[in-house]
Scaffold this motif. Structure first.
Motif, PDB file in Angstrom:
ATOM      1  N   THR A   1       0.839  -1.198   0.000  1.00 42.05           N
ATOM      2  CA  THR A   1       0.000   0.000   0.000  1.00 42.05           C
ATOM      3  C   THR A   1       0.879   1.255   0.000  1.00 42.05           C
ATOM      4  O   THR A   1       2.055   1.219   0.366  1.00 42.05           O
ATOM      5  N   LEU A   2       0.262   2.360  -0.408  1.00 38.71           N
ATOM      6  CA  LEU A   2       0.975   3.630  -0.387  1.00 38.71           C
ATOM      7  C   LEU A   2       1.376   3.977   1.046  1.00 38.71           C
ATOM      8  O   LEU A   2       2.459   4.540   1.275  1.00 38.71           O
ATOM      9  N   ALA A   3       0.533   3.627   2.022  1.00 37.42           N
ATOM     10  CA  ALA A   3       0.872   3.869   3.431  1.00 37.42           C
ATOM     11  C   ALA A   3       2.114   3.086   3.827  1.00 37.42           C
ATOM     12  O   ALA A   3       3.001   3.611   4.515  1.00 37.42           O
ATOM     13  N   GLY A   4       2.198   1.833   3.391  1.00 41.46           N
ATOM     14  CA  GLY A   4       3.380   1.025   3.679  1.00 41.46           C
ATOM     15  C   GLY A   4       4.624   1.579   3.020  1.00 41.46           C
ATOM     16  O   GLY A   4       5.720   1.541   3.595  1.00 41.46           O
ATOM     17  N   TYR A   5       4.455   2.105   1.812  1.00 40.52           N
ATOM     18  CA  TYR A   5       5.585   2.698   1.095  1.00 40.52           C
ATOM     19  C   TYR A   5       6.093   3.942   1.821  1.00 40.52           C
ATOM     20  O   TYR A   5       7.303   4.129   1.993  1.00 40.52           O
ATOM     21  N   ILE A   6       5.172   4.780   2.276  1.00 34.95           N
ATOM     22  CA  ILE A   6       5.556   5.992   3.006  1.00 34.95           C
ATOM     23  C   ILE A   6       6.227   5.622   4.327  1.00 34.95           C
ATOM     24  O   ILE A   6       7.267   6.190   4.691  1.00 34.95           O
ATOM     25  N   LEU A   7       5.652   4.649   5.029  1.00 37.11           N
ATOM     26  CA  LEU A   7       6.216   4.236   6.314  1.00 37.11           C
ATOM     27  C   LEU A   7       7.621   3.661   6.144  1.00 37.11           C
ATOM     28  O   LEU A   7       8.512   3.942   6.955  1.00 37.11           O
ATOM     29  N   GLY A   8       7.822   2.876   5.093  1.00 41.11           N
ATOM     30  CA  GLY A   8       9.137   2.314   4.847  1.00 41.11           C
ATOM     31  C   GLY A   8      10.188   3.387   4.621  1.00 41.11           C
ATOM     32  O   GLY A   8      11.309   3.302   5.144  1.00 41.11           O
ATOM     33  N   ASN A   9       9.844   4.414   3.870  1.00 41.09           N
ATOM     34  CA  ASN A   9      10.789   5.505   3.637  1.00 41.09           C
ATOM     35  C   ASN A   9      11.045   6.308   4.914  1.00 41.09           C
ATOM     36  O   ASN A   9      12.173   6.732   5.168  1.00 41.09           O
ATOM     37  N   ILE A  10       9.994   6.512   5.727  1.00 44.48           N
ATOM     38  CA  ILE A  10      10.180   7.216   6.996  1.00 44.48           C
ATOM     39  C   ILE A  10      11.134   6.438   7.894  1.00 44.48           C
ATOM     40  O   ILE A  10      12.018   7.025   8.549  1.00 44.48           O
ATOM     41  N   HIS A  11      10.991   5.122   7.912  1.00 48.30           N
ATOM     42  CA  HIS A  11      11.874   4.292   8.737  1.00 48.30           C
ATOM     43  C   HIS A  11      13.334   4.497   8.362  1.00 48.30           C
ATOM     44  O   HIS A  11      14.195   4.664   9.237  1.00 48.30           O
ATOM     45  N   TYR A  12      13.614   4.514   7.074  1.00 46.84           N
ATOM     46  CA  TYR A  12      15.003   4.619   6.639  1.00 46.84           C
ATOM     47  C   TYR A  12      15.521   6.054   6.653  1.00 46.84           C
ATOM     48  O   TYR A  12      16.730   6.267   6.581  1.00 46.84           O
ATOM     49  N   ILE A  13      14.627   7.024   6.764  1.00 47.90           N
ATOM     50  CA  ILE A  13      15.063   8.400   6.997  1.00 47.90           C
ATOM     51  C   ILE A  13      15.461   8.586   8.463  1.00 47.90           C
ATOM     52  O   ILE A  13      16.478   9.217   8.777  1.00 47.90           O
ATOM     53  N   LEU A  14      14.676   8.018   9.367  1.00 48.82           N
ATOM     54  CA  LEU A  14      14.945   8.149  10.797  1.00 48.82           C
ATOM     55  C   LEU A  14      16.108   7.275  11.257  1.00 48.82           C
ATOM     56  O   LEU A  14      16.777   7.602  12.235  1.00 48.82           O
ATOM     57  N   LEU A  15      16.349   6.177  10.555  1.00 51.40           N
ATOM     58  CA  LEU A  15      17.354   5.205  10.999  1.00 51.40           C
ATOM     59  C   LEU A  15      18.730   5.824  11.248  1.00 51.40           C
ATOM     60  O   LEU A  15      19.324   5.603  12.315  1.00 51.40           O
TER      61      LEU A  15
END
Length: 300
Positions: A136-150
């Motif tokens: 989902t688009l929500a999953g795609y956004i969440l995945g990118n947020i995870h790797y930005i915060l990491l």
């Protein structure tokens, strides 16, 4: 004046990094809710488990009327194979931007993180087989947020310390734990790649969407060994980021909780995904071995 500016920047960074544990705890709680709350279940389903959301899609529209338009946008499904590599590209870019630590443990951590991101990008492009699996688009956004915060977690304890790290503070204890963490990380990355190859070979020479039962290595014990090994990768990061002997000043309790909150979030998210994947195997593969655990060999 320069000292005042530095202290002001440190205070600002401290406030920013205090938010990180809260963000990860919220994400962990949301992942658990996705097991029971139908809208979250729909947004979280991806890959093979997305084929089981038909019952969720019949969820009544009444609770979603106010935010129905936004929900429909976030639930829009995109091709997983085509977009999954974006996560690791995002992580690589932000890791390069933030990798300015003068702390040895952080340098080692960033090096291992970058190897992990490069390997996962390689697997996404050259190991995983093309399919019609979606996210989902929500999953795609969440995945990118995870790797930005990491990468921010990796530098969180550096930015609140005015003085540089004292490399003479290394001792046998911290060096020993560093060796354990590095060995765990390297071994977990190697064996995770091996299990990703096993999964990819299930589709070798076929263009259909049939899923067959994986076997071999840790697949004989659990349904999702690649998730289990991913957890160990983040546990090794937690060890490296939490070694007190690398710091002349003890990091605050809040700062030390950021790597822990990250590790908890990854463990919870992967546990939820492993639970859903295990149920999918049981429901869709005839004679699936009941003795296989979901995630942790011989335990769960």
């Amino acid at each position: 004046a320069s000292c005042g500016i530095m202290q002001s920047e440190c205070r600002m960074a401290k406030h920013v990094f205090q938010i990180l544990p809260c963000v990860y705890h919220i994400l962990s709680f949301t992942a658990i809710l996705s097991l029971q709350v139908p809208p979250l279940t729909l947004l979280a389903c991806h890959g093979k488990t997305a084929s089981n959301v038909s019952a969720v899609q019949t969820y009544g529209n009444a609770p979603l009327q106010r935010g129905q338009f936004l929900f429909r946008i976030l639930s829009y499904r995109i091709n997983k194979h085509r977009f999954f590599g974006h996560f690791y590209i995002t992580g690589m870019i932000f890791s390069l931007l933030f990798c300015s630590s003068q702390n040895m443990s952080k340098i080692v951590s960033f090096a291992l993180l970058y190897v992990h991101l490069c390997r996962r990008l390689y697997e996404s492009w050259f190991v995983n087989r093309p399919s019609r699996s979606t996210i989902t688009l929500a999953g795609y956004i969440l995945g990118n947020i995870h790797y930005i915060l990491l990468p921010l977690v990796f530098i969180s304890s550096d930015k609140i310390m005015v003085h540089h790290a004292d490399f003479n503070s290394l001792n046998r204890h911290s060096i020993g734990w560093t060796g354990v963490a590095v060995a765990t990380n390297v071994a977990s990355q190697y064996y995770q790649h091996m299990h990703h190859v096993i999964l990819a070979n299930l589709r070798k020479g076929t263009t259909n969407e049939l899923h067959t039962m994986p076997s071999g290595a840790l697949f004989e014990f659990v349904s999702c060994p690649h998730y289990f090994l991913e957890m160990w990768i983040y546990v090794s990061f937690f060890i490296l980021l939490s070694l007190p002997d690398f710091y002349p000043l003890q990091p605050t309790k809040v700062m030390r909780s950021a790597p822990l909150a990250l590790t908890i979030w990854v463990a919870v998210n992967l546990s939820v995904s492993a639970h859903k994947t295990h149920l999918w195997y049981i429901r869709n593969i005839v004679n699936y071995p009941r003795r296989r655990m979901k995630l942790i060999p011989f335990f769960w």
